[in-house]
Design an enzyme around this catalytic site. Structure first.
Site, PDB file in Angstrom:
ATOM      1  CE  LYS A   1       0.996   4.134  -0.344  1.00  0.00           C
ATOM      2  NZ  LYS A   1      -0.161   4.840  -1.111  1.00  0.00           N
TER       3      LYS A   1
ATOM      4  NE  ARG B   1      -1.403   1.270   9.070  1.00  0.00           N
ATOM      5  CZ  ARG B   1      -1.228   1.637   7.939  1.00  0.00           C
ATOM      6  NH1 ARG B   1       0.093   1.183   7.125  1.00  0.00           N
ATOM      7  NH2 ARG B   1      -1.608   2.667   7.446  1.00  0.00           N
TER       8      ARG B   1
ATOM      9  CD  GLU C   1      -0.517  10.496  -0.688  1.00  0.00           C
ATOM     10  OE1 GLU C   1      -0.523  10.000   0.226  1.00  0.00           O
ATOM     11  OE2 GLU C   1       0.450  11.368  -1.333  1.00  0.00           O
TER      12      GLU C   1
HETATM   13  P1  ATP Z   1       1.732   5.563   3.245  1.00  0.00           P
HETATM   14  O1  ATP Z   1       2.508   4.391   3.448  1.00  0.00           O
HETATM   15  O2  ATP Z   1       2.225   6.452   1.964  1.00  0.00           O
HETATM   16  O3  ATP Z   1       1.394   6.297   4.411  1.00  0.00           O
HETATM   17  P2  ATP Z   1      -0.673   4.230   3.291  1.00  0.00           P
HETATM   18  O4  ATP Z   1      -0.290   3.078   3.481  1.00  0.00           O
HETATM   19  O5  ATP Z   1      -1.689   5.345   4.184  1.00  0.00           O
HETATM   20  O6  ATP Z   1       0.241   5.351   2.686  1.00  0.00           O
HETATM   21  P3  ATP Z   1      -2.676   4.834   0.951  1.00  0.00           P
HETATM   22  O7  ATP Z   1      -2.576   4.990  -0.499  1.00  0.00           O
HETATM   23  O8  ATP Z   1      -3.047   6.147   1.881  1.00  0.00           O
HETATM   24  O9  ATP Z   1      -1.481   4.142   1.920  1.00  0.00           O
HETATM   25  O10 ATP Z   1      -3.884   3.991   1.679  1.00  0.00           O
HETATM   26  C1  ATP Z   1      -5.093   3.665   0.961  1.00  0.00           C
HETATM   27  C2  ATP Z   1      -5.918   3.108   2.058  1.00  0.00           C
HETATM   28  O11 ATP Z   1      -5.440   1.691   2.442  1.00  0.00           O
HETATM   29  C3  ATP Z   1      -6.173   3.637   3.386  1.00  0.00           C
HETATM   30  O12 ATP Z   1      -7.695   3.671   3.517  1.00  0.00           O
HETATM   31  C4  ATP Z   1      -5.395   3.070   4.412  1.00  0.00           C
HETATM   32  O13 ATP Z   1      -5.938   3.070   5.314  1.00  0.00           O
HETATM   33  C5  ATP Z   1      -5.242   1.375   3.812  1.00  0.00           C
HETATM   34  N1  ATP Z   1      -4.310   0.851   3.995  1.00  0.00           N
HETATM   35  C6  ATP Z   1      -2.921   1.218   4.177  1.00  0.00           C
HETATM   36  N2  ATP Z   1      -1.835   0.422   4.545  1.00  0.00           N
HETATM   37  C7  ATP Z   1      -2.676  -0.614   5.123  1.00  0.00           C
HETATM   38  C8  ATP Z   1      -2.349  -1.692   5.987  1.00  0.00           C
HETATM   39  N3  ATP Z   1      -1.121  -2.056   6.144  1.00  0.00           N
HETATM   40  N4  ATP Z   1      -3.504  -2.635   6.434  1.00  0.00           N
HETATM   41  C9  ATP Z   1      -4.671  -2.181   6.300  1.00  0.00           C
HETATM   42  N5  ATP Z   1      -5.081  -1.085   5.334  1.00  0.00           N
HETATM   43  C10 ATP Z   1      -4.223  -0.306   4.912  1.00  0.00           C
HETATM   44 MG    MG Z   2      -2.145   7.356   3.575  1.00  0.00          MG
END
Ligand code: ATP
Ligand code: MG
Length: 576
Positions: A283, A273, A42
């Site tokens: 974020k 994650r 996002e």
């Molecule tokens: P927010 O912090 O805004 O909830 P998010 O961390 O979900 O956002 P996105 O931009 O939606 O961020 O993430 C893009 C991809 O990265 C998604 O497939 C998400 O699952 C993955 N992702 C995000 N954070 C992690 C993490 N800490 N470890 C592994 N994958 C991650």
């Molecule tokens: Mg997300």
């Protein structure tokens, strides 16, 4: 945990559970043997090390199995998104060494998503609810207790269609109507209890402007975007496990509308994650740190962002090797940041040129060395890699050494500089300390020593055993530089766990220390931003982009001492 030196060794490594699934799908000829993944950020912030883990599996699977990975911006919420983020995301993915097949935007599918929503309404599977989000939430029930059906659930199809149009024309105020899928208010999966799939947002979208006023929710847009693109393996993190049945429900509905797509179907798979000690990956919170100027920006070297790590001196290779080490599992946990630090140390040990820098200088005068004389000493660039050669470092009568390498009154086990004892000056001579000069406050202002001309490194007399070796630079030839020392951003190991405390109170007040009067050897005159070095005995440092021709700035990436090795040893002792 051993380093990979032979590139073929990778093949011998056991497969992670996602690779196992992919190989099975390929063997069964699923989706005509096609492998297609996507990385779906996002664009509401910069990527962090957690995203790097997702990137490595999304792009890595496509690369390994001859498939394609597309970059898809999940831009369904105009309130939080911006092009600044789009650009940085692309830059960071490329820096990690990946290239996408295509760039897509979920907003490109707004029309298709709309059409699909209309089909659901027509099939009696979606309805416009006029209740507030609070009312809807109240009716959700609990996991053990069924929810209550909305009074609008059985609204006639024609009315639903008309209201849906109105929502999108801006005739319905934000928050007063939503489109919900009509599934099952008694389902044991809360996500099935008539999820909201569209809401009104009046704010213009960064790509589609004010064309749309009704925007799809994540759960509705995500699987559908996968379907429209032809994704086969939709890999995400474990919190989406509970969303998977809904993902499949929407895909089933789409397949019903598209019989021409045959057996094709995207499937969602979830991995753990990444959480790291002493930092946070949210974020929203990282944005807050930036906006409130608690850090210097998204690329502040203390941030867990990819651009922050890059500025700190991390290499793409070190991040890949870290992610290889942690692997992909189905269990959430927290990784010790010491392992990340271990990975960059390991990489830079192989690659970084060794140079001399004195961070906290005091003058050392070699009283029996001729004034005005300069000798060029040979300094090996990297003992780990002969091919990196050597460079010259100027030796003169007046040198700088670290203040802490001299003690006026030293204990027996102090193997550095103290009156009456010998020490080697790295790449140069053995010197015998003769004393020091103090100011009226007792601070040491100069240290004195005599050198033994027979002991120059490489000469026969150089074999004489001395217990310590210290680094130095020439007063006349060195350059003044600024050095920024970083420590953990948060004081406590798991700042994310502290739900009742303002996370800003958990920040480490000593996470940045700036030294402005450091002395580095002349070899560093022509460095470029991001160049990595080992400052002998001190750690790995890189050139900060804040550097100017006459004002070099270095960041300490990591000190030399590897706490991970210690932790590992302790773990082994504990299990033996
Ligand atoms: P927010 O912090 O805004 O909830 P998010 O961390 O979900 O956002 P996105 O931009 O939606 O961020 O993430 C893009 C991809 O990265 C998604 O497939 C998400 O699952 C993955 N992702 C995000 N954070 C992690 C993490 N800490 N470890 C592994 N994958 C991650
Ligand atoms: Mg997300």
């Amino acid at each position: 945990m051993e380093e990979m030196t032979n590139p073929n060794e990778g093949n011998k490594k056991s497969l992670n559970f996602i690779e196992v699934i992919v190989e099975k799908d390929l063997a069964e000829g699923k989706n005509d043997g096609r492998i297609q993944t996507r990385f779906p950020p996002e664009p509401n912030g910069y990527l962090h090390i957690g995203h790097a883990k997702a990137i490595c599996i999304d792009f890595g699977i496509a690369q390994k199995y001859g498939g394609v990975c597309n970059l898809r911006f999940d831009d369904t919420n105009p309130l939080k998104e911006d092009v600044e983020y789009v650009d940085s995301i692309m830059e960071d993915i490329r820096w990690l060494g990946y290239e996408w097949g295509n760039v897509y935007y979920a907003s490109d599918y707004f029309q298709q998503l709309w059409d699909f929503a209309v089909e659901l309404i027509k099939a009696g599977k979606a309805y416009i609810d006029e209740q507030s989000s609070e009312e809807i939430a109240k009716q959700k029930g609990t996991p053990t207790q069924a929810g209550t059906e909305s009074p609008f659930r059985n609204r006639p199809i024609a009315e639903n269609l008309a209201l849906f149009e109105k929502m999108n024309r801006g005739e319905i105020p934000e928050g007063s109507m939503v489109l919900r899928a009509k599934i099952d208010m008694a389902s044991s999966n809360m996500h099935f209890r008539d999820p909201i799939i569209y809401r009104v947002i009046m704010y213009p979208h960064h790509r589609t402007g004010s064309t749309w006023k009704a925007y799809p929710m994540y759960d509705f847009a995500h699987g559908e975007s996968d379907y429209f693109e032809g994704v086969t393996h939709s890999i995400c993190t474990l919190e989406f496990v509970v969303h998977r049945p809904l993902y499949d429900w929407f895909v089933d509905e789409l397949k019903r509308l598209h019989p021409e797509d045959g057996a094709y179907r995207p499937n969602q798979y979830e991995f753990n994650r990444l959480n790291l000690t002493y930092t946070m990956m949210s974020k929203r919170k990282l944005l807050q740190l930036v906006q409130e100027k608690l850090v210097s920006g998204w690329d502040d070297p203390r941030m867990p962002t990819i651009c922050g790590l890059r500025r700190r001196g991390y290499t793409p290779e070190s991040i890949h090797s870290f992610i290889d080490k942690i692997g992909y599992t189905k269990f959430d946990g927290v990784i010790d940041v010491a392992l990340l630090e271990h990975s960059i140390r390991e990489d830079l040990n192989r690659k970084a040129k060794r140079v001399s820098a004195v961070l906290d200088p005091v003058k050392l005068i070699i009283t029996n060395y001729p004034e005005g004389k300069t000798e060029m000493m040979e300094a090996v660039n990297n003992p780990e890699d002969e091919a990196m050669g050597s460079h010259q470092i100027a030796f003169t009568r007046e040198l700088y050494i670290e203040k802490e390498d001299f003690l006026d009154d030293a204990p027996k086990a102090f193997f550095r500089m103290t009156p009456g004892r010998e020490v080697r000056l790295k790449n140069a001579y053995i010197v015998n300390c003769t004393g020091c000069k103090k100011d009226p406050d007792g601070n040491i202002v100069e240290v004195y020593a005599t050198y033994d001309p027979e002991t120059r490194s490489g000469m026969p007399g150089s074999n004489r055993k001395v217990k310590g070796t210290i680094h130095w630079v020439s007063v006349q030839h060195s350059i003044t530089a600024e050095v920024r020392l970083y420590d953990r951003l948060f004081k406590i190991e798991n700042p994310g766990d502290e739900k009742d405390v303002d996370f800003r109170e958990l920040l480490n007040p000593d996470s940045l220390k700036i030294l402005t009067d450091c002395k580095v050897e002349a070899e560093l005159q022509n460095v470029k931003p991001y160049d990595n070095f080992q400052f002998q005995r001190l750690g790995y440092f890189n050139v900060d982009p804040d550097s100017e021709p006459n004002r070099l700035v270095f960041n300490r990436t990591v000190p030399l001492k590897d706490s991970w090795t210690k932790i590992k040893e302790n773990l082994q002792h504990a299990t033996n």
